[in-house]
Each structure stands twice: as structure tokens, then as C-alpha cells.
Enzyme design. Structure first.
Site, PDB file in Angstrom:
ATOM      1  N   LYS A   1       0.841  -1.199   0.000  1.00  0.00           N
ATOM      2  CA  LYS A   1       0.000   0.000   0.000  1.00  0.00           C
ATOM      3  C   LYS A   1       0.878   1.251   0.000  1.00  0.00           C
ATOM      4  O   LYS A   1       0.602   2.225  -0.696  1.00  0.00           O
ATOM      5  CB  LYS A   1      -0.924   0.007   1.236  1.00  0.00           C
TER       6      LYS A   1
ATOM      7  N   GLN B   1      -4.324  -1.483   9.866  1.00  0.00           N
ATOM      8  CA  GLN B   1      -4.148  -2.773   9.182  1.00  0.00           C
ATOM      9  C   GLN B   1      -4.750  -3.892  10.040  1.00  0.00           C
ATOM     10  O   GLN B   1      -4.379  -4.079  11.190  1.00  0.00           O
ATOM     11  CB  GLN B   1      -2.648  -3.020   8.916  1.00  0.00           C
TER      12      GLN B   1
ATOM     13  N   ASP C   1     -10.813   3.773   4.873  1.00  0.00           N
ATOM     14  CA  ASP C   1     -11.016   2.332   4.654  1.00  0.00           C
ATOM     15  C   ASP C   1     -12.519   1.983   4.698  1.00  0.00           C
ATOM     16  O   ASP C   1     -12.913   0.898   4.292  1.00  0.00           O
ATOM     17  CB  ASP C   1     -10.277   1.562   5.763  1.00  0.00           C
TER      18      ASP C   1
END
Ligand code: NDP
Length: 299
Positions: free
Chosen positions: A53, A101, A124
Site C-alpha cells: 500500500k 491494518q 477504509d
């Protein structure tokens, strides 16, 4: 033979558009979009995902600030750290987006931690409040994997000459997780599809799946969907990522078989995976642009 929808190429195309937008933003504001990435513990797969990412974000001109914490951090300690990131304390700037994450270590109460992130920074799209707002069609950032799936369906439609427009079509979503199944089902409903959710307790699964004009498969079972589950001419999106004993990575769909009956199919790897990252970066850029228009929200 199905049209293979190349998610890697599409993601690259979208990211080069994002890089251009970032350049324009830098010219206007002298500031780069900034993503804060929170990594807890030393899970090798999580480290690889974060590395990937970061690399792709940097290629778009997005700055990534890593915040790493030990495996044994408690929920309350992690919440305090996150509050600092949100407020831009400890000499850090307020970011345009925060990504935690997942998965987090077992002792962490995930929803409590996610809830520290304000909706405006939830690039997200996984914070409980964002998910609730999504149900009302009011979310600021849609979750990345479902957003990527919609782009892949759009691409398939474009390449197929719009033969399967979404309105009124039957979509079957296999899997009902909060990250993939439920949100993509809702998003397809918003696009006027007639949506059926299937899961491990569904009866007559094959028959249900065979009704689908658009079949989304997100179950995490290697090569589960064979040609018997697929209506001729359907668009099939394979979300699954499964590592076989011989090291190969495959999806939830038997690619060889299903490519013989579907109109369009996404590969694994190189389908949904790269699009998920592209959508994360798109959300970060959207946030950065929004904040230059509205002013920084948390200052
Ligand atoms: P979860 O494990 O959270 O959910 C799996 C879902 O599949 C559940 O709803 C479960 O049903 C259902 N299911 C499992 N086995 C069967 C079966 N035999 N028949 C019918 N339904 C079944 O998974 P996720 O949604 O998080 O992920 C699914 C897959 O997608 C995984 O392989 C994951 O790695 C991948 N993934 C890929 C991403 C990407 O960017 N490409 C992003 C996120 C996930 P029930 O609810 O009844 O238990």
C-alpha cells in the site's frame, strides 16, 4: 470464453489519474495528501500488505506515515495513540486518512479501536459509524473492496458493450462479512439490482447462484464455485484469496471451468486485490481535496 477483467491494469489506470490530481493539489496548496497507517505486531502478511500500500501510495504522490505498535499493546493504550494521530499531536500533521491494518491481535477490542477514527478520516470505510451511515446512503467513504468490485463490474459492462446494465439485474452475493459481503450487497441494491445474500447455511446454494446475472464470491474456499454454479453469460467477481499447499494463490472460483460459461470473470491474483488498494488511494485523495475546499476539519 469469458472476458477476463484485469484488475491490475485498471488499478494502474486509476492510480495514474490519481497521481495527476495529487500534482494539481500540490500546485494549489503545496501539500501532499497524507495517509497514516497503523500496524500492530509483526504479522508477516500484514507487513507485506502495508509495504504494498505504501509503495503504491508513494507512486501516486501520497505521503504515508507509519505508526507501529507492539503485539501486546492494550485496547486503551492503542486508543490513546490513535487519538493522538487523529489530532495531529506528537509533532505529526493531521492526516487526510487513517488506515488500521487488520487483523489486530486477539486482546484488542477491534470496534472500540476503530471507533476512535472519525468518519471524515475513515478512508477504509470500516469504522462502525461509517458502516451505519452506509445503510442510510450517507457515508463519506465507501469501503475499498466493495468499491473496487463495483469498478470491475463497470469495466466488464463497458467491455461487453453494456449488455448487462445493473438496473433490475439479479445479483447474488456469496458471503456476508462486514468487510465484503454485506457492503457490496447494499451497494448493488443502491444500483437497483435485486440482491440475494448467500452464506454457509443457505439451502440450494447452486440453484441460488445459478440465478445470478452478477455473482460476487467472497467465502475464502479455494476453487469452490464450479461451472455448475454459474449462469451462462453472468459477470463473476472472485474476491477470495486462498493459498494452496503448493504455494499457489487462487480465488474462490474455479477459473478454468467458470471462464467457459461466464461472460466476464476477474482473475486471482490480479483482480479485486489491486482494485482494493486503488480505492483506498482514491479515498485518500478525495479526503485531501475535500479538506482543502472545506478547511482542515480538526484544527
Ligand atoms: P469471512 O470469513 O469473514 O466470511 C466468509 C463468508 O463466507 C461467511 O459469510 C460464510 O458464511 C461464507 N462461507 C464460508 N464457507 C462457505 C460455503 N462453503 N458456502 C457458502 N458460504 C460460505 O471472509 P471475508 O469476507 O473477510 O473474506 C472472504 C474472502 O475474500 C477471503 O478469501 C479473503 O481473503 C478475501 N478478501 C479479499 C480481499 C481483496 O482485497 N481481494 C479483501 C477482503 C477479503 P457464514 O456467515 O454462514 O459463516
Amino acid at each position: 470464453m469469458a472476458l477476463i477483467i484485469n484488475g491490475k491494469e485498471l488499478a494502474k489506470e486509476l492510480e495514474s489519474g490519481l497521481a495527476q490530481k495529487v500534482n494539481e493539489l500540490i500546485v494549489k496548496t503545496s501539500q501532499r495528501p497524507r495517509l497514516a497507517v497503523v500496524l500492530v505486531g509483526s504479522d508477516p502478511a500484514s507487513k507485506i500488505y502495508v509495504g504494498l500500500k505504501t509503495k503504491r501510495a508513494n507512486l501516486c504522490g501520497i505521503e504515508v506515515a507509519d505508526f507501529c505498535y507492539p503485539e501486546n499493546i492494550s485496547t486503551s493504550e492503542l486508543k490513546i495513540e490513535l487519538e493522538r494521530i487523529v489530532k495531529g499531536q506528537n509533532g505529526n500533521q493531521i492526516p487526510d486518512g487513517i488506515l488500521i491494518q487488520l487483523p489486530l491481535p486477539k486482546q484488542i477490542v477491534v470496534d472500540e479501536v476503530l471507533s476512535v477514527i472519525p468518519v471524515e478520516l475513515d478512508v477504509d470505510g470500516l469504522v462502525p459509524l461509517s458502516q451505519g451511515l452506509m445503510l442510510r446512503g450517507q457515508t463519506r467513504f465507501e469501503p475499498c473492496t466493495p468499491l473496487g468490485i463495483l469498478k470491475l463490474i463497470d469495466k466488464a459492462n463497458e467491455l461487453l458493450g453494456n449488455s448487462i446494465l445493473l438496473r433490475g439485474k439479479k445479483a447474488v452475493v456469496l458471503g456476508r462479512s462486514l468487510i465484503v459481503g454485506k457492503p457490496i450487497g447494499l451497494m448493488l441494491l443502491e444500483k437497483d439490482c435485486t440482491v440475494t445474500f448467500c452464506h454457509s447455511k443457505t439451502q440450494n446454494l447452486k440453484e441460488e447462484c445459478r440465478q445470478a446475472d452478477i455473482l460476487i464470491v467472497a467465502i475464502g474456499v479455494a476453487n469452490f464455485i464450479t461451472s455448475e454454479y454459474v449462469k451462462t453469460g453472468a459477470i463473476v467477481i472472485d474476491v477470495g484469496i486462498n493459498r494452496l499447499a503448493d504455494g499457489r494463490v487462487v480465488g474462490d472460483v474455479d477459473f478454468e471451468q467458470v471462464s467457459q460459461v461466464a461472460a466476464a470473470l476477474t482473475p486471482v491474483p490480479g483482480g479485486v486485490g489491486p482494485m482494493t488498494i486503488a480505492m483506498l488511494l482514491q479515498n485518500v485523495v478525495k479526503s485531501a481535496i475535500g479538506r482543502t475546499v472545506c478547511g482542515a476539519i480538526y484544527k
